[in-house]
Design a protein around this motif. Structure first.
Motif, PDB file in Angstrom:
ATOM      1  N   ILE A 172      -8.244 -11.937   9.262  1.00 20.96           N
ATOM      2  CA  ILE A 172      -9.474 -12.684   9.166  1.00 20.96           C
ATOM      3  C   ILE A 172      -9.940 -13.080  10.647  1.00 20.96           C
ATOM      4  O   ILE A 172      -9.329 -13.685  11.411  1.00 20.96           O
ATOM      5  CB  ILE A 172      -8.950 -13.760   8.140  1.00 20.96           C
ATOM      6  N   ALA A 173     -11.043 -12.702  10.650  1.00 25.41           N
ATOM      7  CA  ALA A 173     -11.728 -13.098  12.024  1.00 25.41           C
ATOM      8  C   ALA A 173     -12.967 -13.899  12.025  1.00 25.41           C
ATOM      9  O   ALA A 173     -13.807 -13.995  11.030  1.00 25.41           O
ATOM     10  CB  ALA A 173     -12.161 -11.546  12.547  1.00 25.41           C
ATOM     11  N   ARG A 174     -13.183 -14.614  13.023  1.00 27.21           N
ATOM     12  CA  ARG A 174     -14.453 -15.371  13.071  1.00 27.21           C
ATOM     13  C   ARG A 174     -15.794 -14.602  13.223  1.00 27.21           C
ATOM     14  O   ARG A 174     -15.722 -13.594  13.902  1.00 27.21           O
ATOM     15  CB  ARG A 174     -14.656 -16.244  14.233  1.00 27.21           C
ATOM     16  N   ALA A 175     -16.735 -15.140  12.470  1.00 29.23           N
ATOM     17  CA  ALA A 175     -17.962 -14.315  12.633  1.00 29.23           C
ATOM     18  C   ALA A 175     -19.030 -15.449  12.514  1.00 29.23           C
ATOM     19  O   ALA A 175     -19.428 -15.777  11.616  1.00 29.23           O
ATOM     20  CB  ALA A 175     -18.066 -13.333  11.408  1.00 29.23           C
ATOM     21  N   GLY A 176     -19.619 -15.954  13.713  1.00 37.00           N
ATOM     22  CA  GLY A 176     -20.528 -16.959  13.806  1.00 37.00           C
ATOM     23  C   GLY A 176     -19.999 -18.226  13.084  1.00 37.00           C
ATOM     24  O   GLY A 176     -18.904 -18.668  13.740  1.00 37.00           O
ATOM     25  N   SER A 177     -20.696 -18.685  12.401  1.00 34.35           N
ATOM     26  CA  SER A 177     -20.199 -19.921  11.853  1.00 34.35           C
ATOM     27  C   SER A 177     -19.350 -19.755  10.475  1.00 34.35           C
ATOM     28  O   SER A 177     -18.732 -20.581   9.908  1.00 34.35           O
ATOM     29  CB  SER A 177     -21.417 -20.901  11.252  1.00 34.35           C
ATOM     30  N   ALA A 206       2.100 -14.760   7.103  1.00 38.53           N
ATOM     31  CA  ALA A 206       1.582 -13.709   7.659  1.00 38.53           C
ATOM     32  C   ALA A 206       0.031 -13.501   7.768  1.00 38.53           C
ATOM     33  O   ALA A 206      -0.457 -13.054   8.681  1.00 38.53           O
ATOM     34  CB  ALA A 206       2.274 -12.521   7.023  1.00 38.53           C
ATOM     35  N   LEU A 207      -0.459 -14.117   6.760  1.00 40.80           N
ATOM     36  CA  LEU A 207      -2.022 -13.993   6.971  1.00 40.80           C
ATOM     37  C   LEU A 207      -2.472 -15.246   7.711  1.00 40.80           C
ATOM     38  O   LEU A 207      -3.507 -14.717   8.634  1.00 40.80           O
ATOM     39  CB  LEU A 207      -2.598 -14.340   5.207  1.00 40.80           C
ATOM     40  N   ALA A 208      -1.726 -16.229   7.910  1.00 41.17           N
ATOM     41  CA  ALA A 208      -2.147 -17.323   8.781  1.00 41.17           C
ATOM     42  C   ALA A 208      -2.002 -16.741  10.180  1.00 41.17           C
ATOM     43  O   ALA A 208      -2.858 -16.785  11.216  1.00 41.17           O
ATOM     44  CB  ALA A 208      -1.248 -18.279   8.552  1.00 41.17           C
ATOM     45  N   ARG A 209      -0.818 -15.935  10.649  1.00 40.28           N
ATOM     46  CA  ARG A 209      -0.881 -15.247  11.855  1.00 40.28           C
ATOM     47  C   ARG A 209      -1.833 -14.239  12.177  1.00 40.28           C
ATOM     48  O   ARG A 209      -1.974 -13.900  13.422  1.00 40.28           O
ATOM     49  CB  ARG A 209       0.685 -14.916  12.205  1.00 40.28           C
ATOM     50  N   ALA A 217       1.130 -21.442  16.310  1.00 42.56           N
ATOM     51  CA  ALA A 217       2.336 -22.470  16.627  1.00 42.56           C
ATOM     52  C   ALA A 217       2.574 -23.329  15.381  1.00 42.56           C
ATOM     53  O   ALA A 217       3.371 -23.938  15.124  1.00 42.56           O
ATOM     54  CB  ALA A 217       2.476 -23.278  17.780  1.00 42.56           C
ATOM     55  N   GLU A 218       0.890 -23.484  14.756  1.00 40.66           N
ATOM     56  CA  GLU A 218       1.112 -24.262  13.429  1.00 40.66           C
ATOM     57  C   GLU A 218       1.496 -23.738  12.164  1.00 40.66           C
ATOM     58  O   GLU A 218       1.607 -24.210  11.001  1.00 40.66           O
ATOM     59  CB  GLU A 218      -0.480 -24.663  13.324  1.00 40.66           C
ATOM     60  N   VAL A 219       1.717 -22.279  12.322  1.00 40.66           N
ATOM     61  CA  VAL A 219       2.277 -21.445  11.087  1.00 40.66           C
ATOM     62  C   VAL A 219       3.683 -22.011  10.913  1.00 40.66           C
ATOM     63  O   VAL A 219       4.745 -21.812  11.562  1.00 40.66           O
ATOM     64  CB  VAL A 219       1.995 -20.175  11.300  1.00 40.66           C
ATOM     65  N   PRO A 220       3.916 -22.637   9.750  1.00 43.69           N
ATOM     66  CA  PRO A 220       5.299 -23.007   9.432  1.00 43.69           C
ATOM     67  C   PRO A 220       6.258 -21.821   8.939  1.00 43.69           C
ATOM     68  O   PRO A 220       5.720 -20.688   8.739  1.00 43.69           O
ATOM     69  CB  PRO A 220       5.210 -23.836   8.031  1.00 43.69           C
TER      70      PRO A 220
END
Length: 364
Positions: A172-177, A206-209, A217-220
């Motif tokens: 999952i990658a950032r794309a603009g807004s 795994a998806l959060a990472r 560091a926030e991924v439990p």
């Protein structure tokens, strides 16, 4: 908004439906070829009342609200269910204190239909039961979980939403807004969307990472707790669900009934380090010992291995049970992104309430 929900389990479908009903364009990306093939297909199919969870916790709030919403949804959509009630039983003084605490917690959580029963009153309801006392929960029930998922899918598709099967999300990658969701499978695709909801169950961490800009560091951590179930030969001995006092990691080896009236026992708690759904027949020995504390009449040879599930826990042995984690923009600062972690029991009961929560976090 264009929104992609990852995971076509009960919670993912409920979230997608809620967003679709709000007028958003929704796609559900599901790694397998069908709905509910993960955690959702391997549970007790119990509608919980909400008395086990600390006041103010997400579990308490969503279980109580979700249960009320779920009964109404079942009525309006023809989903098979039964408000059969359950007894939480004690067999000694220590367990008596535990169930008294559960009763008080239920009252604090606003759970309706709770009452404390003496041993004689409990036995009058269930003659095969042995106990020193019990809490009766009239609002506890059972449900056909697959029919529930089909109804959620039907509502989603009726408002133009769709499910993309065999579409495992890899990144999952950032794309603009907004976001670009990279899906694998036979036909790889990059899907541009305004918002993403990660409801991937055992795959959520795994998806959060694999989410760009999300703080790793926030991924439990993910802790796997296997729950084994055994079926029971012969006609049911009880008309209510029967739960012992809770044990570490779970609610104890309890009696559940399905809508056909069959009786089964489980789940126990087996801490594991990988996904494994085989039921070891040797575990029946501990089941017999546990069950006979409240049902002394359980016949020898009555238990047969049935199925197993894996709970996506956030805490392990000896640790206090964690609350649900629903991490939206207010928690991590990334617009249009919600990660759900540790959605185990009472996730089924809570699904419709969790869906409303996620929609609000997205500003949807």
């Amino acid at each position: 908004m264009d929104i992609l929900v990852i995971g076509a389990g009960i919670v993912g479908l409920a979230i997608a439906r809620a967003l679709g009903l709000r007028g958003h364009s929704v796609i559900v990306a599901e790694a397998t070829g069908g709905i509910g093939n993960g955690v959702s297909s391997r549970n007790s199919e119990v509608i919980h009342a909400g008395m086990y969870y600390p006041s103010g916790s997400l579990r308490a709030r969503h279980c109580v609200a979700g249960r009320r919403m779920l009964y109404a949804f079942c009525e309006s959509h023809g989903v098979p269910h039964a408000r059969c009630g359950k007894l939480i039983v004690a067999t000694n003084d220590l367990e008596q204190a535990k169930i008294e605490g559960i009763y008080e917690q239920g009252i604090a959580n606003g759970v309706e239909g709770l009452s404390f029963l003496s041993a004689a009153e409990a036995k009058a309801l269930e003659p095969n039961l042995a106990c020193t006392g019990a809490v009766l929960s009239r609002e506890t029930g059972i449900i056909d979980s697959h029919a529930l998922m089909l109804a959620l899918q039907g509502d989603l598709e009726a408002v133009g939403g769709m499910i993309a099967f065999h579409s495992p999300v890899e990144r999952i990658a950032r794309a603009g807004s907004g976001w670009e969701v990279h899906a694998g499978g036979a036909e790889k695709a990059v899907i541009p969307v305004d918002a993403v909801v990660n409801s991937a169950g055992l795959g959520a961490q795994a998806l959060a990472r694999a989410t760009e800009s999300y703080p790793k560091a926030e991924v439990p951590r993910l802790v796997l707790a296997k729950g084994n179930y055994f079926g029971c030969l012969g006609k049911p001995a009880f008309s209510h669900l029967i739960y012992p006092a809770p044990v570490e990691g779970g609610l104890g080896t309890h009696v559940t009934l399905d809508l056909a009236g069959r009786m089964r026992f489980g789940p126990d708690v087996e801490w594991v380090d990988r996904e494994d759904y085989e039921v070891d027949p040797r575990r029946a020995e501990s089941f017999y010992a546990s069950i006979r504390r409240y049902w002394p009449g359980l016949p020898d040879g009555a238990l047969v291995p049935d199925y197993a599930g894996i709970r996506p826990k956030l805490t392990g042995p000896g640790e206090k049970a964690a609350d649900f984690m629903i991490e939206g923009p207010a928690e991590h600062g990334l617009a249009g992104l919600v990660h759900l972690f540790g959605i185990e029991s009472p996730g089924l009961t809570s699904c419709l309430s969790i869906a409303e929560d996620v929609a609000e976090r997205l500003g949807a």
